[in-house]
Design a protein around this motif. Structure first.
Motif, mmCIF file in Angstrom:
data_model
loop_
_atom_site.group_PDB
_atom_site.id
_atom_site.type_symbol
_atom_site.label_atom_id
_atom_site.label_comp_id
_atom_site.label_asym_id
_atom_site.label_seq_id
_atom_site.Cartn_x
_atom_site.Cartn_y
_atom_site.Cartn_z
ATOM 1 N N GLY A 42 -58.003 -28.670 2.494
ATOM 2 C CA GLY A 42 -58.538 -27.319 2.587
ATOM 3 C C GLY A 42 -57.496 -26.222 2.517
ATOM 4 N N LYS A 43 -56.242 -26.598 2.302
ATOM 5 C CA LYS A 43 -55.176 -25.605 2.241
ATOM 6 C C LYS A 43 -54.449 -25.708 0.906
ATOM 7 C CE LYS A 43 -54.379 -25.106 7.184
ATOM 8 N NZ LYS A 43 -53.363 -24.981 8.251
ATOM 9 N N GLY A 44 -53.694 -24.683 0.585
ATOM 10 C CA GLY A 44 -52.934 -24.679 -0.646
ATOM 11 C C GLY A 44 -51.660 -25.491 -0.532
ATOM 12 N N ARG A 45 -51.071 -25.771 -1.667
ATOM 13 C CA ARG A 45 -49.801 -26.499 -1.670
ATOM 14 C C ARG A 45 -48.680 -25.571 -1.245
ATOM 15 N NH1 ARG A 45 -50.232 -30.309 -7.135
ATOM 16 N NH2 ARG A 45 -52.218 -31.241 -6.488
ATOM 17 N N GLU A 46 -47.794 -26.105 -0.426
ATOM 18 C CA GLU A 46 -46.641 -25.321 0.005
ATOM 19 C C GLU A 46 -45.361 -26.022 -0.412
ATOM 20 O OE1 GLU A 46 -46.555 -24.931 4.257
ATOM 21 O OE2 GLU A 46 -46.079 -27.047 4.574
ATOM 22 N N LEU A 47 -44.389 -25.224 -0.751
ATOM 23 C CA LEU A 47 -43.110 -25.775 -1.141
ATOM 24 C C LEU A 47 -42.435 -26.417 0.057
ATOM 25 C CD1 LEU A 47 -40.759 -26.029 -3.219
ATOM 26 C CD2 LEU A 47 -39.926 -23.847 -2.301
ATOM 27 N N VAL A 48 -41.913 -27.607 -0.157
ATOM 28 C CA VAL A 48 -41.114 -28.282 0.859
ATOM 29 C C VAL A 48 -39.635 -28.168 0.510
ATOM 30 C CG1 VAL A 48 -40.611 -30.485 1.971
ATOM 31 C CG2 VAL A 48 -42.979 -29.898 1.370
ATOM 32 N N ASN A 58 -32.998 -26.078 -2.261
ATOM 33 C CA ASN A 58 -33.579 -25.076 -1.381
ATOM 34 C C ASN A 58 -34.696 -25.729 -0.587
ATOM 35 O OD1 ASN A 58 -32.523 -22.196 -1.648
ATOM 36 N ND2 ASN A 58 -32.697 -22.810 -3.777
ATOM 37 N N PHE A 59 -34.862 -25.265 0.635
ATOM 38 C CA PHE A 59 -35.822 -25.889 1.543
ATOM 39 C C PHE A 59 -36.699 -24.847 2.213
ATOM 40 C CE2 PHE A 59 -33.922 -30.062 1.407
ATOM 41 C CZ PHE A 59 -32.603 -29.810 1.117
ATOM 42 N N ALA A 60 -37.908 -25.264 2.532
ATOM 43 C CA ALA A 60 -38.750 -24.456 3.401
ATOM 44 C C ALA A 60 -38.102 -24.401 4.781
ATOM 45 C CB ALA A 60 -40.140 -25.071 3.499
ATOM 46 N N ASP A 61 -38.263 -23.280 5.456
ATOM 47 C CA ASP A 61 -37.643 -23.126 6.777
ATOM 48 C C ASP A 61 -38.078 -24.229 7.734
ATOM 49 O OD1 ASP A 61 -37.723 -19.468 6.814
ATOM 50 O OD2 ASP A 61 -36.278 -20.879 5.959
ATOM 51 N N SER A 62 -39.314 -24.675 7.589
ATOM 52 C CA SER A 62 -39.867 -25.648 8.533
ATOM 53 C C SER A 62 -39.207 -27.021 8.438
ATOM 54 C CB SER A 62 -41.376 -25.796 8.311
ATOM 55 O OG SER A 62 -41.637 -26.221 6.982
ATOM 56 N N VAL A 63 -38.492 -27.284 7.344
ATOM 57 C CA VAL A 63 -37.897 -28.610 7.174
ATOM 58 C C VAL A 63 -36.371 -28.571 7.110
ATOM 59 C CG1 VAL A 63 -39.970 -29.367 5.953
ATOM 60 C CG2 VAL A 63 -37.950 -28.676 4.634
ATOM 61 N N TYR A 79 -35.514 -37.556 -5.066
ATOM 62 C CA TYR A 79 -35.800 -38.153 -3.755
ATOM 63 C C TYR A 79 -35.990 -37.066 -2.713
ATOM 64 C CZ TYR A 79 -33.600 -42.117 -6.140
ATOM 65 O OH TYR A 79 -33.268 -43.100 -7.036
ATOM 66 N N LEU A 80 -36.805 -37.374 -1.725
ATOM 67 C CA LEU A 80 -36.933 -36.518 -0.551
ATOM 68 C C LEU A 80 -36.737 -37.404 0.674
ATOM 69 C CD1 LEU A 80 -37.596 -33.612 0.447
ATOM 70 C CD2 LEU A 80 -39.940 -34.436 0.795
ATOM 71 N N GLN A 81 -35.628 -37.210 1.343
ATOM 72 C CA GLN A 81 -35.360 -37.930 2.579
ATOM 73 C C GLN A 81 -35.870 -37.095 3.734
ATOM 74 O OE1 GLN A 81 -33.899 -41.060 3.141
ATOM 75 N NE2 GLN A 81 -34.551 -40.673 5.253
ATOM 76 N N MET A 82 -36.782 -37.652 4.490
ATOM 77 C CA MET A 82 -37.424 -36.928 5.587
ATOM 78 C C MET A 82 -37.059 -37.604 6.896
ATOM 79 S SD MET A 82 -41.173 -36.179 3.890
ATOM 80 C CE MET A 82 -41.662 -37.900 3.918
ATOM 81 N N ASN A 83 -36.347 -36.887 7.730
ATOM 82 C CA ASN A 83 -35.943 -37.386 9.034
ATOM 83 C C ASN A 83 -36.605 -36.566 10.144
ATOM 84 O OD1 ASN A 83 -34.170 -39.217 7.739
ATOM 85 N ND2 ASN A 83 -32.522 -37.697 7.728
ATOM 86 N N SER A 84 -36.596 -37.123 11.328
ATOM 87 C CA SER A 84 -37.168 -36.428 12.498
ATOM 88 C C SER A 84 -38.561 -35.896 12.187
ATOM 89 C CB SER A 84 -36.244 -35.284 12.938
ATOM 90 O OG SER A 84 -34.958 -35.750 13.232
ATOM 91 N N LEU A 85 -39.377 -36.753 11.639
ATOM 92 C CA LEU A 85 -40.714 -36.326 11.225
ATOM 93 C C LEU A 85 -41.560 -35.923 12.414
ATOM 94 C CD1 LEU A 85 -41.224 -38.889 8.374
ATOM 95 C CD2 LEU A 85 -41.525 -36.420 8.138
#
Length: 117
Positions: A42-48, A58-63, A79-85
């Protein structure tokens, strides 16, 4: 035919890590800015995160500080390495390829990331 194929999504506990991969077929990905977006129902796509064709991220502030983005042009892969999810990171993650200065824009089919204990 251009295809972006994502993989690496899944279920992870809060504080855990995942690594997403996106392989590009039909384009020379080194000529493209490559990015990751996410979308909640129900929401739009946001840049990560995005990495330019020259390798600038470049990164979204939230990540920031938790996620890193990298590319291997020899493998046409980003690749997207995601830590501390966090639970708030749960979404469908989409790979994106955009050739700067053109209308050439492609999307993958998405991969689900679930963060839950």
């Amino acid at each position: 035919q251009v295809r972006l194929v994502e993989s690496g999504g899944g279920l992870v506990q809060p504080g855990g890590s995942l690594r997403l991969s996106c392989v590009a077929f039909g384009i020379i990905s080194s000529a493209y800015d490559m990015g990751w977006y996410r979308q909640l129902p129900g929401k739009g796509r946001e840049l990560v995160a995005v990495i330019s064709s020259s390798g600038s991220p470049n990164f979204a502030d939230s990540v920031k500080g938790r996620f890193t983005i990298s590319r291997d042009n020899a493998k046409n892969t980003v690749y997207l390495q995601m830590n501390s999810l966090e639970p708030e990171d749960a979404a469908v993650y989409y790979c994106n390829a955009n050739r700067p200065g053109t209308v050439w824009l492609y999307w993958g089919q998405g991969t689900q990331v679930t963060v839950s204990s």
